[in-house]
Scaffold this active site. Structure first.
Site, PDB file in Angstrom:
ATOM      1  N   ARG A  68     -30.761  -0.061 -11.158  1.00 22.23           N
ATOM      2  CA  ARG A  68     -29.422   0.025 -11.803  1.00 22.23           C
ATOM      3  C   ARG A  68     -29.506  -0.047 -13.104  1.00 22.23           C
ATOM      4  NH1 ARG A  68     -24.293  -1.235 -10.152  1.00 22.23           N
ATOM      5  NH2 ARG A  68     -25.002  -1.709  -7.592  1.00 22.23           N
ATOM      6  N   ARG A  94     -19.113   2.894  -9.574  1.00 25.70           N
ATOM      7  CA  ARG A  94     -20.527   2.022  -9.493  1.00 25.70           C
ATOM      8  C   ARG A  94     -20.023   0.809 -10.036  1.00 25.70           C
ATOM      9  NH1 ARG A  94     -24.382   3.186  -6.531  1.00 25.70           N
ATOM     10  NH2 ARG A  94     -25.683   2.441  -8.007  1.00 25.70           N
ATOM     11  N   HIS A 112      -6.695   0.147 -11.352  1.00 23.44           N
ATOM     12  CA  HIS A 112      -6.921  -0.510  -9.974  1.00 23.44           C
ATOM     13  C   HIS A 112      -5.632  -0.016  -9.376  1.00 23.44           C
ATOM     14  CE1 HIS A 112      -8.563  -2.576  -6.777  1.00 23.44           C
ATOM     15  NE2 HIS A 112      -7.397  -3.240  -6.540  1.00 23.44           N
ATOM     16  N   GLU A 146     -16.735  -9.861 -13.392  1.00 17.96           N
ATOM     17  CA  GLU A 146     -16.195  -9.862 -12.001  1.00 17.96           C
ATOM     18  C   GLU A 146     -15.380  -8.578 -11.624  1.00 17.96           C
ATOM     19  OE1 GLU A 146     -13.613 -13.051  -9.350  1.00 17.96           O
ATOM     20  OE2 GLU A 146     -14.535 -13.579 -11.260  1.00 17.96           O
TER      21      GLU A 146
HETATM   22  C1  GRF Z   1      -7.174   5.825  -8.318  1.00 17.36           C
HETATM   23  O1  GRF Z   1      -6.719   5.394  -7.355  1.00 17.36           O
HETATM   24  C2  GRF Z   1      -7.686   4.622  -9.045  1.00 17.36           C
HETATM   25  O2  GRF Z   1      -6.788   3.498  -9.170  1.00 17.36           O
HETATM   26  C3  GRF Z   1      -8.926   4.008  -8.370  1.00 17.36           C
HETATM   27  O3  GRF Z   1      -9.770   5.138  -8.134  1.00 17.36           O
HETATM   28  C4  GRF Z   1      -8.664   6.232  -7.872  1.00 17.36           C
HETATM   29  C5  GRF Z   1      -9.089   7.401  -8.653  1.00 17.36           C
HETATM   30  O4  GRF Z   1      -8.487   8.529  -8.422  1.00 17.36           O
HETATM   31  N1  GRF Z   1      -9.605   3.196  -9.266  1.00 17.36           N
HETATM   32  P1  GRF Z   1      -8.494   9.893  -9.367  1.00 17.36           P
HETATM   33  O5  GRF Z   1     -10.017  10.153  -9.212  1.00 17.36           O
HETATM   34  O6  GRF Z   1      -8.020   9.467 -10.600  1.00 17.36           O
HETATM   35  O7  GRF Z   1      -7.685  10.590  -8.537  1.00 17.36           O
END
Ligand code: GRF
Length: 222
Positions: A68, A94, A112, A146
Site C-alpha cells: 500500500r 482505496r 459520502h 478514520e
Molecule cells: C458517490 O455516490 C459518492 O458519494 C461516493 O461514491 C460515489 C461516486 O460516484 N463516494 P461517481 O463516481 O462520482 O459517479
C-alpha cells in the site's frame, strides 16, 4: 484570479468528478482541475475526464501488489509533480494511510452518500431504507485517518419517499452530490473554511451558499 490546483481521485463512474470539472470551467471558479487520477485503468470516469479536456493519470494499485505504501508514494509523487494543492476524492475506493492523510490535512475532501455521521461505509442507501430514516442525503467532509469521519463541510438532504428503492435513492442523492461538491470545493479554494475543534467554520456565507450547505425545511426538490 490565481486558481487553486486540484486533483480529483476516482475509481469508477466519475459523475462527481464531472460536476467538479463543469464548475471549474467557469472563469469565476476559484479552482482548476489539473488532473483526474484513477487507481483502476478501467475506471469509466477516465474517458469522461479526457473528453472534457482534463489530463488523466492511472496509478494502478494492483501493480503494487500488497504494498500500500508504494502505491501511495507513487500517488504522492504524481501529485507533487503536478503542483497539486487540493485533492477531491470522488468515488475513490482505496483507503489512504495516515501518513498521506496527515500530509494533506485540511486540503483533501471526500464526498459520502449519506448524512454523516450516520451510515458511514458502504451500501448507504440500502441501509438508510432498512433503518427507515425519513431524511437522507450526502456529505462533503475533510478526510482524516478514520474513514468517513472528518470535519463536515457541506450536507444536502432529501425526504425519503415510501416508494424509494436503493437505486432511486442513489440517483436522487447523486443529484444533490453534484451540487454540494462544487460548492464545498469553492469555499475551500477561496480560503473561507477554518477547522475549529473538529468542526468547519465557513466565513461569509451568502444566502444561496447557506441554503445549499444546509437545505432549509423544505429541502430541495430532486
Ligand atoms: C458517490 O455516490 C459518492 O458519494 C461516493 O461514491 C460515489 C461516486 O460516484 N463516494 P461517481 O463516481 O462520482 O459517479
Amino acid at each position: 484570479m490565481v486558481k487553486k490546483r486540484v486533483a480529483v481521485l476516482i475509481s469508477g463512474r466519475g459523475s462527481n468528478m464531472e460536476a467538479l470539472v463543469a464548475a471549474a470551467a467557469s472563469d469565476l471558479y476559484p479552482a482548476q482541475i489539473v488532473v483526474v487520477i484513477a487507481n483502476r485503468p478501467d475506471a469509466p470516469g477516465l474517458a469522461r475526464a479526457a473528453a472534457a479536456g482534463v489530463p488523466t493519470g492511472v496509478i494502478d494499485h494492483q501493480g503494487f501488489g500488497m504494498d500500500r505504501e508504494a502505491f501511495e508514494r507513487a500517488l504522492e509523487a504524481d501529485l507533487e509533480s503536478r503542483g497539486v494543492e487540493l485533492i477531491c476524492l470522488a468515488g475513490f475506493m482505496r483507503l489512504l494511510s495516515p501518513w498521506l492523510v496527515d500530509r494533506w490535512q485540511g486540503r483533501m475532501l471526500n464526498i459520502h452518500p449519506a448524512l454523516l455521521p450516520a451510515f458511514k461505509g458502504l451500501n448507504t442507501h440500502a441501509r438508510a431504507l432498512a433503518a427507515g430514516v425519513k431524511i437522507h442525503g450526502a456529505t462533503v467532509h475533510f478526510v482524516v485517518a478514520e474513514t468517513d469521519s472528518g470535519p463536515i463541510l457541506a450536507q444536502a438532504g432529501l425526504a425519503v419517499n415510501a416508494h424509494d428503492t436503493a437505486q432511486t435513492l442513489a440517483a436522487r442523492v447523486r443529484r444533490l452530490e453534484h451540487r454540494i461538491y462544487p460548492l464545498a470545493l469553492k469555499l475551500l479554494a477561496e480560503g473561507r473554511v477554518r477547522i475549529n475543534d473538529g468542526r468547519c467554520v465557513i466565513a461569509g456565507l451568502n444566502e444561496v451558499e447557506d441554503v445549499l450547505i444546509s437545505p432549509g425545511p423544505g429541502g430541495w426538490s430532486t
